[in-house]
Design a protein around this motif. Structure first.
Motif, PDB file in Angstrom:
ATOM      1  N   ASN A  49       0.840  -1.202   0.000  1.00  0.00           N
ATOM      2  CA  ASN A  49       0.000   0.000   0.000  1.00  0.00           C
ATOM      3  C   ASN A  49       0.874   1.252   0.000  1.00  0.00           C
ATOM      4  O   ASN A  49       0.714   2.157   0.826  1.00  0.00           O
ATOM      5  CB  ASN A  49      -0.949   0.011   1.197  1.00  0.00           C
ATOM      6  N   ALA A  50       1.806   1.264  -0.969  1.00  0.00           N
ATOM      7  CA  ALA A  50       2.762   2.373  -1.008  1.00  0.00           C
ATOM      8  C   ALA A  50       2.077   3.701  -1.276  1.00  0.00           C
ATOM      9  O   ALA A  50       2.556   4.756  -0.842  1.00  0.00           O
ATOM     10  CB  ALA A  50       3.817   2.102  -2.072  1.00  0.00           C
ATOM     11  N   VAL A  51       0.967   3.678  -1.973  1.00  0.00           N
ATOM     12  CA  VAL A  51       0.291   4.919  -2.289  1.00  0.00           C
ATOM     13  C   VAL A  51      -0.252   5.591  -1.038  1.00  0.00           C
ATOM     14  O   VAL A  51      -0.436   6.809  -0.995  1.00  0.00           O
ATOM     15  CB  VAL A  51      -0.842   4.651  -3.304  1.00  0.00           C
ATOM     16  N   ASP A  52      -0.485   4.794   0.032  1.00  0.00           N
ATOM     17  CA  ASP A  52      -1.028   5.373   1.273  1.00  0.00           C
ATOM     18  C   ASP A  52       0.052   5.986   2.149  1.00  0.00           C
ATOM     19  O   ASP A  52      -0.234   6.856   2.987  1.00  0.00           O
ATOM     20  CB  ASP A  52      -1.776   4.297   2.061  1.00  0.00           C
ATOM     21  N   VAL A  53       1.303   5.550   1.988  1.00  0.00           N
ATOM     22  CA  VAL A  53       2.380   6.042   2.850  1.00  0.00           C
ATOM     23  C   VAL A  53       3.457   6.737   2.045  1.00  0.00           C
ATOM     24  O   VAL A  53       4.586   6.893   2.520  1.00  0.00           O
ATOM     25  CB  VAL A  53       2.993   4.869   3.660  1.00  0.00           C
ATOM     26  N   VAL A  54       3.157   7.135   0.819  1.00  0.00           N
ATOM     27  CA  VAL A  54       4.171   7.753  -0.030  1.00  0.00           C
ATOM     28  C   VAL A  54       4.627   9.097   0.534  1.00  0.00           C
ATOM     29  O   VAL A  54       5.784   9.500   0.365  1.00  0.00           O
ATOM     30  CB  VAL A  54       3.632   7.904  -1.472  1.00  0.00           C
ATOM     31  N   GLU A  55       3.720   9.824   1.221  1.00  0.00           N
ATOM     32  CA  GLU A  55       4.128  11.107   1.804  1.00  0.00           C
ATOM     33  C   GLU A  55       5.165  10.898   2.908  1.00  0.00           C
ATOM     34  O   GLU A  55       6.166  11.616   2.991  1.00  0.00           O
ATOM     35  CB  GLU A  55       2.909  11.849   2.360  1.00  0.00           C
ATOM     36  N   GLU A  56       4.941   9.903   3.796  1.00  0.00           N
ATOM     37  CA  GLU A  56       5.895   9.649   4.873  1.00  0.00           C
ATOM     38  C   GLU A  56       7.224   9.141   4.324  1.00  0.00           C
ATOM     39  O   GLU A  56       8.295   9.513   4.821  1.00  0.00           O
ATOM     40  CB  GLU A  56       5.309   8.624   5.848  1.00  0.00           C
ATOM     41  N   MET A  57       7.170   8.304   3.277  1.00  0.00           N
ATOM     42  CA  MET A  57       8.399   7.824   2.663  1.00  0.00           C
ATOM     43  C   MET A  57       9.168   8.961   2.016  1.00  0.00           C
ATOM     44  O   MET A  57      10.401   8.995   2.040  1.00  0.00           O
ATOM     45  CB  MET A  57       8.091   6.725   1.642  1.00  0.00           C
ATOM     46  N   SER A  58       8.449   9.938   1.465  1.00  0.00           N
ATOM     47  CA  SER A  58       9.117  11.091   0.877  1.00  0.00           C
ATOM     48  C   SER A  58       9.848  11.904   1.951  1.00  0.00           C
ATOM     49  O   SER A  58      10.963  12.388   1.733  1.00  0.00           O
ATOM     50  CB  SER A  58       8.091  11.963   0.156  1.00  0.00           C
ATOM     51  N   ARG A  59       9.223  12.049   3.133  1.00  0.00           N
ATOM     52  CA  ARG A  59       9.910  12.756   4.224  1.00  0.00           C
ATOM     53  C   ARG A  59      11.140  11.992   4.686  1.00  0.00           C
ATOM     54  O   ARG A  59      12.171  12.587   5.019  1.00  0.00           O
ATOM     55  CB  ARG A  59       8.945  12.951   5.397  1.00  0.00           C
ATOM     56  N   ASP A  60      11.049  10.653   4.726  1.00  0.00           N
ATOM     57  CA  ASP A  60      12.211   9.873   5.143  1.00  0.00           C
ATOM     58  C   ASP A  60      13.372  10.039   4.176  1.00  0.00           C
ATOM     59  O   ASP A  60      14.541  10.082   4.576  1.00  0.00           O
ATOM     60  CB  ASP A  60      11.824   8.397   5.256  1.00  0.00           C
ATOM     61  N   VAL A  61      13.057  10.119   2.871  1.00  0.00           N
ATOM     62  CA  VAL A  61      14.114  10.315   1.866  1.00  0.00           C
ATOM     63  C   VAL A  61      14.793  11.662   2.068  1.00  0.00           C
ATOM     64  O   VAL A  61      16.024  11.780   2.018  1.00  0.00           O
ATOM     65  CB  VAL A  61      13.542  10.179   0.440  1.00  0.00           C
ATOM     66  N   LYS A  62      14.007  12.704   2.298  1.00  0.00           N
ATOM     67  CA  LYS A  62      14.598  14.021   2.541  1.00  0.00           C
ATOM     68  C   LYS A  62      15.392  14.044   3.837  1.00  0.00           C
ATOM     69  O   LYS A  62      16.460  14.657   3.924  1.00  0.00           O
ATOM     70  CB  LYS A  62      13.494  15.070   2.581  1.00  0.00           C
ATOM     71  N   ARG A  63      14.874  13.379   4.873  1.00  0.00           N
ATOM     72  CA  ARG A  63      15.563  13.377   6.166  1.00  0.00           C
ATOM     73  C   ARG A  63      16.892  12.641   6.079  1.00  0.00           C
ATOM     74  O   ARG A  63      17.860  12.981   6.763  1.00  0.00           O
ATOM     75  CB  ARG A  63      14.653  12.749   7.223  1.00  0.00           C
ATOM     76  N   ALA A  64      16.946  11.594   5.251  1.00  0.00           N
ATOM     77  CA  ALA A  64      18.192  10.824   5.116  1.00  0.00           C
ATOM     78  C   ALA A  64      19.299  11.639   4.467  1.00  0.00           C
ATOM     79  O   ALA A  64      20.483  11.355   4.676  1.00  0.00           O
ATOM     80  CB  ALA A  64      17.936   9.555   4.306  1.00  0.00           C
ATOM     81  N   LEU A  65      18.937  12.650   3.676  1.00  0.00           N
ATOM     82  CA  LEU A  65      19.963  13.466   3.034  1.00  0.00           C
ATOM     83  C   LEU A  65      20.735  14.331   4.020  1.00  0.00           C
ATOM     84  O   LEU A  65      21.897  14.651   3.811  1.00  0.00           O
ATOM     85  CB  LEU A  65      19.313  14.361   1.968  1.00  0.00           C
TER      86      LEU A  65
END
Length: 514
Positions: A49-65
Motif C-alpha cells: 500500500n505504497a500509495v497510502d504512505v508515499v508522503e511519509e516515505m518522501s519525508r524519510d528520503v529528505k531526512r536521510a539526506l
C-alpha cells in the motif's frame, strides 16, 4: 505524419525532464532525483500500500539526506545531577588496602549490620529500600573511617522541601567533649564603666526600668542530656557529612512553639514567631533531640541502670544504662499486645528545655558567696521547686494520651508465618517514628517531616501582652492641667496668703519700734 508526432513527443519529454531536473532555490535539490530515490526505496523495501504512505516515505528520503551532515559547532553535552551524584558515589564502593587491613585486625565494628536492619524494616513495611540502605551503610562506614567515631548508627531520614537529610547518630570521641565545652562557653559580658567622681549627679535622674529579661537555662554539657550524642547529616550518600551543633534549652523551647518544614539548606534562616535563636541547622538539631526523647524505645529488661558513685540524690534521674547480660527474650505476641513491654531509654526533656533541672535564679558567683548573702539566696532557692520528669527506662504504658489519641500503636508484622514475625511499634505523636523487636534484636528509625502531631487544627501562639516598663507613681506620672476657675481660685489664695504675710511683717515692725 507519425514521424512528426513522434519527434514532438520526444521534445516534450526532454522539456518535461529538464523541468524536473531544475534545482530548487531553497534546498538545491531537484524533483527528478527525489522521485528516483523514492521509487528505489519503494522497490527495495517492497512496501505494501505504497500509495497510502508515499508522503511519509518522501519525508524519510529528505531526512536521510541531512542525517550525515554535521555542522562545525556542536553542543556541549550537559551533565545531569544524577550523573554527578553517581560519580560522587563511586568512591563509596572503593576501599583502600590499609583500611581493609585495619578491619581485619579489629574485632568489634563501630557500625551495626545495616543489611540486617534493612531486612527487618522491610518486614515492618518501613525503611528506605535495599539499594538506598546499602549506599547509606557505605556512607556511614566512610564517616566512621574519616572521623574515627567509636560508635555510629543510622538515626533516620528527615524530609525537606528542596532536599532531605540523612541523619547519623554517633558517640563523641575521647577528648572531644572538653574541646566543644570550651567553645560553647559564652563570652564575658563587658562591664559598663563606673561613673567618675568628676561627673555631676543629675538633680532629676531618669526613672530606672524594672524590666528584667527572662533568664535562659545553660546548655547541657557535651555527652550528657540532650547533647549526649553527636549527629551528622548529609543530603545523599556520597556527599560530605556535616556535623550539627549542640542544642540549647532556648532552641528546644522555641521549637516546641513553632511548626516549620525543613528546606534542605542548613544555613537558611528560620522565620517564625516566636523568633527562633539560630538557623535551620539549630532547628534540625532541636527537633532531633525532641524526637529521640519521645520515640527511642527498647524491650523491657534489655537495658539496666548503670552503676554511679554518687547515688545520694535520688531526685536527679539517671542518664546512664548498660546492657543487661541476663536479658530473656519476650514473646512477639506479648510485645505486640502490651505497651508495658517497651521502655524509654532516652531521658525525658523537661519544660526547662533540659534533661536535668537547674536553678537559673542562682548564679555560680552567688553560690560561692553564700557566707555574705546566704540567707537571701537560701530563701529564694527554697521557693523554687525543682522539676522532675519520668525516670529512665519508664514503660510506654505510662505515657499520657494527647488529643484523645493513644501515643503508640503496635502490631505483628505478619499472621501467616507467625513463627517468623516481628513486633512493630509506631508513634502516633511523632508520625514517622518506628521500632521493631525480634528476640534480642531491636532498632529505632525515624522517616518523616520532623513535625509533631498537634491535633486536627493548629493555631500559632499569639503575642503576649506588653510588659510594664516603669512603675506608675507620682514621681513619673504627669498631672492634669487645671481649669481656668481652679487657676483663678489658686491665684486668689496666693494673694490672700501674701497679704497676710505683709500684715504680719508690718505688725512685727511696729512692735520693735515701741
Amino acid at each position: 505524419m507519425d514521424n512528426v508526432l513522434g519527434r514532438r513527443d520526444c521534445r516534450d519529454a526532454e522539456v518535461f525532464k529538464a523541468f524536473l531536473m531544475k534545482d530548487s532555490t531553497k534546498s538545491n535539490r531537484n524533483l527528478y532525483e527525489h522521485l528516483t530515490q523514492l521509487l528505489i526505496k519503494v522497490i527495495d523495501e517492497h512496501t505494501e500500500n505504497a500509495v497510502d504512505v508515499v508522503e511519509e516515505m518522501s519525508r524519510d528520503v529528505k531526512r536521510a539526506l541531512f542525517s550525515g551532515i554535521k555542522g562545525p559547532l556542536r553542543e556541549v553535552p550537559q551533565v545531569s545531577s544524577a550523573e554527578l551524584l553517581t560519580e560522587q558515589q563511586r568512591t563509596l564502593f572503593s576501599q583502600p588496602e590499609e583500611v581493609v587491613a585495619q578491619e581485619d585486625e579489629m574485632g568489634e565494628t563501630a557500625l551495626p549490620n545495616v543489611s540486617e536492619i534493612a531486612f527487618y524494616l522491610e518486614q515492618a513495611e518501613v525503611g528506605l529500600g535495599r539499594e538506598e540502605m546499602q549506599r547509606i551503610f557505605l556512607a556511614l562506614k566512610h564517616l566512621v573511617d574519616s572521623e574515627g567515631l567509636p560508635r555510629c548508627r543510622l538515626w533516620g531520614k528527615i524530609l525537606g522541601i528542596e532536599s532531605n537529610y540523612i541523619v547519623a547518630e554517633a558517640e563523641y570521641r575521647e577528648g572531644e567533649e572538653e574541646q566543644e565545652s570550651i567553645e560553647d562557653q559564652p563570652a564575658e559580658e563587658e562591664k559598663e564603666p563606673e561613673n567618675s567622681e568628676n561627673e555631676q549627679v543629675e538633680a532629676d535622674p531618669l526613672p530606672q526600668s524594672i524590666y528584667k529579661p527572662q533568664l535562659d537555662a545553660p546548655k547541657e554539657a557535651i555527652g550528657t542530656g540532650a547533647n549526649k550524642f553527636a549527629y551528622y547529616v548529609c543530603k545523599e550518600p556520597g556527599l560530605p557529612w556535616i556535623k550539627l551543633p549542640s542544642v540549647s534549652p532556648a532552641q528546644i523551647n522555641t521549637a516546641r512553639q513553632i511548626r516549620k518544614f525543613f528546606t534542605g539548606n542548613l544555613e537558611s534562616p528560620v522565620v517564625s514567631y516566636p523568633p527562633f535563636p539560630g538557623n535551620e541547622s539549630n532547628y534540625l538539631r532541636a527537633q532531633i533531640a525532641r524526637i529521640s526523647a519521645g520515640t527511642q524505645v527498647s524491650p523491657q529488661g534489655f537495658y539496666q541502670g548503670g552503676e554511679e558513685e554518687d547515688d545520694e540524690e535520688d531526685e536527679i534521674p539517671r542518664d546512664s544504662f548498660e546492657v543487661n547480660p541476663d536479658f530473656e527474650d519476650i514473646p512477639v505476641s506479648e510485645m505486640a499486645e502490651s505497651l508495658s513491654t517497651w521502655v524509654h531509654h532516652v531521658q525525658h526533656i523537661l519544660q526547662q528545655g533540659r534533661c536535668t533541672w537547674v536553678n537559673i535564679a542562682v548564679k555560680p558567683d552567688e553560690e560561692s558567696n553564700e557566707d555574705e548573702e546566704g540567707d537571701e539566696n537560701e530563701e529564694e532557692s527554697e521557693e523554687v521547686e525543682p522539676e522532675v520528669g519520668p525516670a529512665l527506662l519508664t514503660p510506654l504504658s505510662q505515657d499520657a494520651e494527647m488529643f484523645n489519641t493513644s501515643p503508640w500503636s503496635s502490631k505483628v508484622s505478619t499472621i501467616l508465618t507467625f513463627q517468623h514475625a516481628i513486633a512493630v511499634l509506631r508513634s502516633n505523636l511523632w508520625p514517622g517514628a518506628f521500632a521493631y523487636a525480634c528476640g534480642k534484636k531491636f532498632e529505632n528509625i525515624y522517616i518523616g517531616w520532623g513535625l509533631k502531631y498537634v491535633g486536627e487544627v493548629y493555631s500559632p501562639p499569639i503575642p503576649p501582652p506588653p510588659l510594664m516598663e516603669y512603675q506608675n507613681g507620682p514621681e513619673i506620672t504627669e498631672g492634669l492641667d487645671p481649669t481656668p476657675e481652679e487657676e483663678q481660685a489658686l491665684k486668689e489664695d496666693l494673694e490672700e496668703q501674701q497679704a497676710a504675710l505683709e500684715e504680719a511683717e508690718a505688725s512685727e515692725d511696729d512692735e520693735d519700734e515701741d
